[in-house]
Design a protein around this motif. Structure first.
Motif, mmCIF file in Angstrom:
data_model
loop_
_atom_site.group_PDB
_atom_site.id
_atom_site.type_symbol
_atom_site.label_atom_id
_atom_site.label_comp_id
_atom_site.label_asym_id
_atom_site.label_seq_id
_atom_site.Cartn_x
_atom_site.Cartn_y
_atom_site.Cartn_z
ATOM 1 N N GLN A 46 88.221 19.137 62.063
ATOM 2 C CA GLN A 46 87.698 18.155 62.987
ATOM 3 C C GLN A 46 87.162 16.949 62.223
ATOM 4 O O GLN A 46 87.066 16.505 61.081
ATOM 5 N N SER B 217 91.987 22.336 72.129
ATOM 6 C CA SER B 217 90.568 21.995 71.407
ATOM 7 C C SER B 217 90.776 22.185 69.796
ATOM 8 O O SER B 217 89.832 21.974 69.170
ATOM 9 N N PHE C 210 76.328 20.134 67.121
ATOM 10 C CA PHE C 210 75.896 20.380 68.746
ATOM 11 C C PHE C 210 76.676 21.594 69.238
ATOM 12 O O PHE C 210 76.602 21.758 70.433
ATOM 13 N N TYR D 126 91.744 17.182 73.520
ATOM 14 C CA TYR D 126 90.506 17.016 73.008
ATOM 15 C C TYR D 126 90.767 16.185 71.848
ATOM 16 O O TYR D 126 91.013 16.523 70.522
ATOM 17 N N LYS E 54 87.504 14.817 68.709
ATOM 18 C CA LYS E 54 86.476 15.704 68.449
ATOM 19 C C LYS E 54 86.130 15.790 67.197
ATOM 20 O O LYS E 54 86.558 15.922 66.133
HETATM 21 C C1 PBG Z 1 86.862 25.327 70.367
HETATM 22 C C2 PBG Z 1 85.915 24.864 70.922
HETATM 23 C C3 PBG Z 1 84.551 24.515 70.608
HETATM 24 C C4 PBG Z 1 83.827 23.807 71.841
HETATM 25 C C5 PBG Z 1 84.853 23.856 72.671
HETATM 26 N N1 PBG Z 1 86.032 24.265 72.212
HETATM 27 C C6 PBG Z 1 83.778 24.687 69.460
HETATM 28 C C7 PBG Z 1 84.094 24.321 68.384
HETATM 29 O O1 PBG Z 1 85.215 23.330 67.894
HETATM 30 O O2 PBG Z 1 83.651 24.651 67.122
HETATM 31 C C8 PBG Z 1 82.588 23.108 71.849
HETATM 32 C C9 PBG Z 1 82.111 23.308 73.217
HETATM 33 C C10 PBG Z 1 80.507 23.358 73.241
HETATM 34 O O3 PBG Z 1 79.662 23.275 72.390
HETATM 35 O O4 PBG Z 1 79.929 23.148 74.481
HETATM 36 N N2 PBG Z 1 87.505 24.985 69.215
#
Ligand code: PBG
Length: 327
Positions: free
Chosen positions: A220, A164, A199, A191, A194
């Motif tokens: 991101q 992710s 949220f 992911y 993303k």
């Molecule tokens: C880690 C990650 C995140 C989420 C999943 N893996 C947070 C982010 O990228 O800041 C978010 C999942 C959620 O809000 O339920 N990188």
């Protein structure tokens, strides 16, 4: 009177049986993945604002929670392991490995365990990457750390790997590392698409992953970008992602539908923490019927093109699906 021979919007909607024949989108509990946070060093679960029963679990209570979910029919789990100590350059992932081993030892093949792969719960600064001395992303070091992490969880028995972090080339780097270590049968759900989203608020508290400086817009995606979403997915598909993902879910159904048309790979959607928190908050106030809004949200995500849905409401949805015939 409607003209004779006209299609009727009423005729086929009068009984639940007719409506059931007409529904062209469905889902079962087999399409849902339940996230779980397992935090090293806790004695008891800790609540997370907005996430309800999705707590920060100590290992023992996490094992109990997974067992209860499996009893409710929820067999797909996405693990976030949160270590007690952070590192400047994470190189060991013992808590993650131990947690994967413990879940598989307790639940065995009854649970299908995906593991989130990202550095943000492990790094001193809470970012998903490692930085060089000039403050830029050190891509080689970041990819090496992610590959070590992924190989460690595959060795511990995880059923799937889910990166992710959003670094360039991470899916290929992880695939090569897994294959070299003999884990060619372990799939990657990346992911791929993303967004840098507001949220994710409750998650950052749950996973100790709020960045200490700046934000994640350097890696991101910009929520405004629909065409770029296709490029993102193309990259990960070319690097060997077995499953692509759009995240968040409900605000990005157009993106999901685009990817469904463009790719023949399985597609997942992540119904994220902020989406769940908003739903629960309104339901707790009695403003909406939480269960029904959840089911409608999940069917909408499926209708837009998701095969799998990662949702904090997997357990609630499973209970609701089981209850359908008793209504
Ligand atoms: C880690 C990650 C995140 C989420 C999943 N893996 C947070 C982010 O990228 O800041 C978010 C999942 C959620 O809000 O339920 N990188």
């Amino acid at each position: 009177m409607s003209p004779a021979g006209a299609w009727s919007r009423l005729r086929l909607r009068q009984s639940p049986h007719a409506r059931e024949l007409l529904s062209d989108t469905t889902f079962t509990v087999g399409h849902l993945i339940q996230p779980i946070f397992v935090v090293e060093g806790l004695d008891a679960p800790e609540a997370v604002d907005g996430l309800g029963e999705n707590r920060r679990f100590d290992l023992q209570s996490a094992l109990d929670r997974v067992a209860r979910d499996v009893d409710a029919g929820v067999r797909h789990v996405l693990l976030f392991a949160v270590p007690a100590a952070r590192q400047a350059a994470p190189a060991r992932f013992d808590h993650l490995q131990r947690t994967v081993e413990a879940i598989k030892a307790r639940a065995g093949d009854g649970v299908h365990l995906w593991t989130d792969i990202c550095l943000c719960s492990w790094t001193d600064d809470g970012h998903c990457a490692l930085f060089d001395e000039r403050g830029g992303i050190d891509l080689d070091a970041s990819l090496r750390a992610l590959a070590v992490m992924a190989t460690a969880v595959a060795a511990a028995g995880a059923d799937g790997i889910s990166p992710s972090d959003m670094m360039d080339g991470r899916t290929a780097a992880i695939r090569v590392a897994l294959d070299q270590a003999g884990h060619h049968a372990v799939p990657i759900m990346s992911y791929s698409t993303k967004f840098a989203s507001a949220f994710y608020g409750p998650f950052r508290e749950a996973a100790d992953s709020a960045p200490a400086f700046g934000d994640r817009r350097g890696y991101q995606m910009d929520p405004a970008n629909r065409r770029e979403a296709r490029r993102e997915a193309t990259l990960d598909a070319a690097e060997g992602a077995d499953v692509l993902m759009v995240k968040p879910a409900l605000p990005y159904l157009d993106v999901l539908a685009d990817l469904r048309r463009t790719f023949d790979r399985p597609l997942a959607a992540y119904h994220v923490s902020g989406e769940w928190a908003m739903l629960r908050a309104a339901a707790e106030r009695g403003w909406i019927d939480g269960d029904r809004v959840l089911m409608e949200s999940l069917v909408a995500i499926r209708r837009a093109g998701a095969d799998w849905i990662i949702t904090y409401g997997a357990r609630e949805a499973a209970l609701r699906l089981a209850a359908v015939w008793t209504e």
